[in-house]
Design a protein around this motif. Sequence first.
Motif, PDB file in Angstrom:
ATOM      1  N   ALA A 144      40.573  -7.803   0.382  1.00 53.77           N
ATOM      2  CA  ALA A 144      39.170  -7.936   0.771  1.00 53.77           C
ATOM      3  C   ALA A 144      38.984  -7.617   2.248  1.00 53.77           C
ATOM      4  CB  ALA A 144      38.674  -9.348   0.475  1.00 53.77           C
ATOM      5  N   HIS A 145      39.899  -8.116   3.070  1.00 57.11           N
ATOM      6  CA  HIS A 145      39.792  -7.840   4.506  1.00 57.11           C
ATOM      7  C   HIS A 145      39.937  -6.348   4.792  1.00 57.11           C
ATOM      8  CE1 HIS A 145      40.459 -12.214   4.756  1.00 57.11           C
ATOM      9  NE2 HIS A 145      39.728 -12.112   5.848  1.00 57.11           N
ATOM     10  N   LEU A 146      40.851  -5.708   4.079  1.00 55.47           N
ATOM     11  CA  LEU A 146      41.001  -4.256   4.262  1.00 55.47           C
ATOM     12  C   LEU A 146      39.760  -3.503   3.788  1.00 55.47           C
ATOM     13  CD1 LEU A 146      44.726  -3.746   3.209  1.00 55.47           C
ATOM     14  CD2 LEU A 146      43.753  -3.519   5.504  1.00 55.47           C
ATOM     15  N   ASN A 147      39.183  -3.928   2.680  1.00 55.72           N
ATOM     16  CA  ASN A 147      37.955  -3.283   2.189  1.00 55.72           C
ATOM     17  C   ASN A 147      36.810  -3.455   3.174  1.00 55.72           C
ATOM     18  OD1 ASN A 147      39.149  -2.298  -0.129  1.00 55.72           O
ATOM     19  ND2 ASN A 147      38.546  -4.047  -1.388  1.00 55.72           N
ATOM     20  N   ILE A 148      36.697  -4.649   3.761  1.00 53.24           N
ATOM     21  CA  ILE A 148      35.646  -4.888   4.757  1.00 53.24           C
ATOM     22  C   ILE A 148      35.871  -3.995   5.971  1.00 53.24           C
ATOM     23  CG2 ILE A 148      34.728  -6.599   6.375  1.00 53.24           C
ATOM     24  CD1 ILE A 148      35.271  -8.713   4.140  1.00 53.24           C
ATOM     25  N   LEU A 149      37.125  -3.934   6.435  1.00 55.70           N
ATOM     26  CA  LEU A 149      37.451  -3.084   7.579  1.00 55.70           C
ATOM     27  C   LEU A 149      37.147  -1.622   7.276  1.00 55.70           C
ATOM     28  CD1 LEU A 149      38.635  -2.880  10.428  1.00 55.70           C
ATOM     29  CD2 LEU A 149      40.898  -2.648   9.369  1.00 55.70           C
ATOM     30  N   LYS A 182      33.466  -1.046   7.428  1.00 56.69           N
ATOM     31  CA  LYS A 182      32.971  -1.028   8.824  1.00 56.69           C
ATOM     32  C   LYS A 182      33.339   0.273   9.514  1.00 56.69           C
ATOM     33  CE  LYS A 182      32.667  -5.972   9.386  1.00 56.69           C
ATOM     34  NZ  LYS A 182      32.992  -7.146  10.159  1.00 56.69           N
ATOM     35  N   PHE A 183      34.561   0.776   9.264  1.00 56.37           N
ATOM     36  CA  PHE A 183      34.958   2.063   9.831  1.00 56.37           C
ATOM     37  C   PHE A 183      34.043   3.172   9.325  1.00 56.37           C
ATOM     38  CE2 PHE A 183      39.395   0.729  11.066  1.00 56.37           C
ATOM     39  CZ  PHE A 183      39.307   1.155  12.376  1.00 56.37           C
ATOM     40  N   GLN A 184      33.774   3.171   8.017  1.00 52.70           N
ATOM     41  CA  GLN A 184      32.907   4.202   7.448  1.00 52.70           C
ATOM     42  C   GLN A 184      31.514   4.140   8.075  1.00 52.70           C
ATOM     43  OE1 GLN A 184      33.170   3.322   3.279  1.00 52.70           O
ATOM     44  NE2 GLN A 184      35.002   4.561   2.980  1.00 52.70           N
ATOM     45  N   GLU A 185      30.993   2.939   8.230  1.00 52.47           N
ATOM     46  CA  GLU A 185      29.670   2.788   8.838  1.00 52.47           C
ATOM     47  C   GLU A 185      29.667   3.300  10.281  1.00 52.47           C
ATOM     48  OE1 GLU A 185      26.502  -0.751   9.975  1.00 52.47           O
ATOM     49  OE2 GLU A 185      28.112  -1.171   8.549  1.00 52.47           O
TER      50      GLU A 185
END
Length: 195
Positions: free
Chosen positions: A135-140, A143-146
């Motif tokens: 989950a933390h990697l998906n959130i990161l 955020k990188f994509q954004e």
Amino acid sequence: MRINGTSVKEMQEAGEDTTGMIGTYSKLESQVKSLTAVNGQLGVSLRDVNGNYRSTYEVLSDIANVWEDIQKADKADGKNRSNALLEILAGKNRANIVASILDNPKMLNDAYKDVQNSMNSAANEQASYMESMEAHLNILTSKFQEMWQNTINTETANSFIDFLGKAIDLINDLGGLTPVITGLVGAFASFKGVG
């Protein structure tokens, strides 16, 4: 949908029968209160004391508590409150469903508890997932994509991602993150000691 004050137009768009549907929520509530007021009891309200809509479960549960009294009063005075109430709440097509719920309030309570347990289970699973590394990697990643979409062009983003990939390969070749961090901390400490 009727209990929640859905408009006639919305009901028709959903393909629901609107025959006998009461047009306003206040009239609907007035009718329900009137039809459920038996044996000197106050009728069931569709709103709470603050004027907010009550849940369908709460309304049906309260009606189920007086349902038998309504049917007895109908037999005693020859009125047909129970059928009128069913049609107001569910329409002719779904009246039998609501009648079976009101006849068996345990079924309603069991269904409500099952839904609550499912919601709690889903919330617990979501909380566990949010604590996981995935989950933390998906959130990161999100955020990188954004960040890339909002500030940097595609070519620059791809170059940076390639650089990060090569940096991760180098870290793996050096034995992983722990030796690299230890080495960097040692180098920083000795550099700081020189100055």
